[in-house]
Design a protein around this motif. Structure first.
Motif, PDB file in Angstrom:
ATOM      1  N   PRO A  58       0.804  -1.224   0.000  1.00  0.00           N
ATOM      2  CA  PRO A  58       0.000   0.000   0.000  1.00  0.00           C
ATOM      3  C   PRO A  58       0.835   1.271   0.000  1.00  0.00           C
ATOM      4  CG  PRO A  58      -0.062  -1.085   2.134  1.00  0.00           C
ATOM      5  CD  PRO A  58       0.621  -2.029   1.212  1.00  0.00           C
ATOM      6  N   ASN A  72      -4.281   2.417   3.781  1.00  0.00           N
ATOM      7  CA  ASN A  72      -4.684   1.971   2.449  1.00  0.00           C
ATOM      8  C   ASN A  72      -4.756   0.453   2.349  1.00  0.00           C
ATOM      9  OD1 ASN A  72      -5.027   4.563   1.148  1.00  0.00           O
ATOM     10  ND2 ASN A  72      -2.793   4.778   1.217  1.00  0.00           N
ATOM     11  N   VAL A  73      -5.229  -0.171   3.431  1.00  0.00           N
ATOM     12  CA  VAL A  73      -5.432  -1.620   3.431  1.00  0.00           C
ATOM     13  C   VAL A  73      -6.903  -1.914   3.707  1.00  0.00           C
ATOM     14  CG1 VAL A  73      -3.089  -2.322   4.045  1.00  0.00           C
ATOM     15  CG2 VAL A  73      -4.699  -1.718   5.857  1.00  0.00           C
ATOM     16  N   SER A  74      -7.421  -2.897   3.011  1.00  0.00           N
ATOM     17  CA  SER A  74      -8.808  -3.312   3.177  1.00  0.00           C
ATOM     18  C   SER A  74      -8.903  -4.394   4.249  1.00  0.00           C
ATOM     19  CB  SER A  74      -9.346  -3.860   1.853  1.00  0.00           C
ATOM     20  OG  SER A  74      -8.702  -5.085   1.519  1.00  0.00           O
ATOM     21  N   TRP A  75     -10.141  -4.753   4.583  1.00  0.00           N
ATOM     22  CA  TRP A  75     -10.369  -5.879   5.497  1.00  0.00           C
ATOM     23  C   TRP A  75      -9.811  -7.158   4.891  1.00  0.00           C
ATOM     24  CZ3 TRP A  75     -13.190 -10.450   5.106  1.00  0.00           C
ATOM     25  CH2 TRP A  75     -13.484 -11.109   6.306  1.00  0.00           C
ATOM     26  N   ASP A  77      -7.282  -7.391   2.848  1.00  0.00           N
ATOM     27  CA  ASP A  77      -5.830  -7.309   3.003  1.00  0.00           C
ATOM     28  C   ASP A  77      -5.407  -7.685   4.420  1.00  0.00           C
ATOM     29  OD1 ASP A  77      -5.519  -6.347   0.366  1.00  0.00           O
ATOM     30  OD2 ASP A  77      -5.732  -4.259   1.021  1.00  0.00           O
ATOM     31  N   TRP A 176      -9.879  -2.191  11.411  1.00  0.00           N
ATOM     32  CA  TRP A 176     -10.778  -3.256  10.981  1.00  0.00           C
ATOM     33  C   TRP A 176     -10.938  -4.298  12.081  1.00  0.00           C
ATOM     34  CZ3 TRP A 176     -13.578  -2.542   6.810  1.00  0.00           C
ATOM     35  CH2 TRP A 176     -13.074  -1.856   5.705  1.00  0.00           C
ATOM     36  N   ASN A 206     -15.367  -1.232  11.373  1.00  0.00           N
ATOM     37  CA  ASN A 206     -14.101  -0.630  11.798  1.00  0.00           C
ATOM     38  C   ASN A 206     -14.372   0.284  12.983  1.00  0.00           C
ATOM     39  OD1 ASN A 206     -14.882   1.921  10.276  1.00  0.00           O
ATOM     40  ND2 ASN A 206     -14.509   0.548   8.545  1.00  0.00           N
ATOM     41  N   TYR A 231     -10.678   0.511   0.916  1.00  0.00           N
ATOM     42  CA  TYR A 231      -9.480   0.955   1.636  1.00  0.00           C
ATOM     43  C   TYR A 231      -9.374   2.466   1.526  1.00  0.00           C
ATOM     44  CZ  TYR A 231      -7.494   1.094  -3.090  1.00  0.00           C
ATOM     45  OH  TYR A 231      -7.281   1.364  -4.419  1.00  0.00           O
ATOM     46  N   PHE A 235      -7.518   3.836   7.093  1.00  0.00           N
ATOM     47  CA  PHE A 235      -7.848   2.470   7.486  1.00  0.00           C
ATOM     48  C   PHE A 235      -6.597   1.675   7.807  1.00  0.00           C
ATOM     49  CE2 PHE A 235     -11.576   3.491   4.801  1.00  0.00           C
ATOM     50  CZ  PHE A 235     -12.567   3.223   5.717  1.00  0.00           C
TER      51      PHE A 235
END
Length: 272
Positions: A58, A72-75, A77, A176, A206, A231, A235
């Motif tokens: 990220p 810049n990470v999603s769940w 990720d 998250w 989150n 993301y 986050f």
């Protein structure tokens, strides 16, 4: 990691400012678990990426990597990271449940924030949108009228910990958790487990608020949700390590010349 004791707490907004999705207030019994003292950092994430488990590298938005919280990470990720950490260590790491997260954030308190109810002192305790951040974003009208020293994310541990020694549970980045989104707590688990039945599991919860938020968004009870693949630069996450179940100790072998009748147990250490 910091090991937290088992305990009970009231989950949800206890005061008068709660929103519908932070209610009803309900008691939860949480088993003991260990949780990261800090949010996961870029340094840790980049190791996962180098090992090939974390697919994304990220962007840090030019704010710096190292000991700043990964952004810049999603769940999705974050789930890759905990899978990698579990394989690397041989222990079971995962995202916290929403109940575990709030239990850890409150650290025994029932106040609005871990430090009490005083919103005006937020810059002494957490990284939220301060005057410096507002100057860089003049169209953001919700800033806190104080200076916390950071216009963006802060290196983890830059602010005092809560009573249990956990840093940045409020502010810095949204974190998250495992749970699917439910519009309120009706029917929520009372055992501290993640709520992954029903609701909208395309969205994941989150917690904690971030560097770009007003202090009211940093309340211990505040919750939000975004798409699991979503993301952004606010986050991040922290990890939980499960404790292995304690198996009962095997009885000692009989002493020489003694036998133990079938079906009996050795005396308990607490027997008179």
């Amino acid at each position: 990691m910091l090991r937290l004791p088992a305990g009970r707490f009231l989950m949800g907004e206890i005061g008068a400012v709660g929103l519908t999705y932070e209610l009803p207030v309900h008691e939860v019994a949480v088993p003991s678990f260990s949780i990261g003292r800090y949010e996961v950092t870029f340094l840790e994430w980049d190791e996962c990426h180098a090992d090939g488990y974390c697919q994304q590298r990220p962007d840090d938005n030019g704010w710096g990597r190292g000991f700043r919280p990964v952004i810049n990470v999603s769940w999705v990720d974050a789930k890759q990271f905990v899978a990698w950490l579990s394989v690397k260590t041989g222990q079971r790491y995962r995202l916290p449940s929403e109940a575990e997260w709030e239990y850890a954030a409150r650290a025994g308190s029932q106040s609005t924030y871990y430090w009490g109810d005083a919103a005006a002192t937020v810059c002494d305790h957490a990284n939220a949108l301060d005057i410096a951040g507002r100057m860089q974003r003049p169209n953001w009208f919700w800033s806190n009228y104080c200076l916390d020293g950071y216009a963006h994310t802060a290196p983890v541990g830059s602010f005092p910990p809560n009573e249990w020694g956990l840093h940045d549970m409020q502010g810095n980045v949204w974190e998250w958790v495992e749970d699917c989104w439910h519009s309120d707590y009706t029917g929520a688990p009372a055992d501290g487990s993640a709520w992954v039945r029903g609701g909208d599991c395309s969205k994941r919860v989150n917690r904690g608020g971030g560097w770009g938020n007003h202090v009211r968004t940093l309340r211990s009870a505040k919750r939000d949700a975004d798409m699991a693949e979503g993301y952004g630069d606010a986050f991040g996450f922290r990890v939980v390590r499960e404790h292995p179940r304690q198996e009962p100790a095997a009885p000692p072998p009989p002493a020489a010349g003694e036998s133990r009748p079938s079906g009996t147990r050795p005396p308990s250490s607490t027997s008179p």
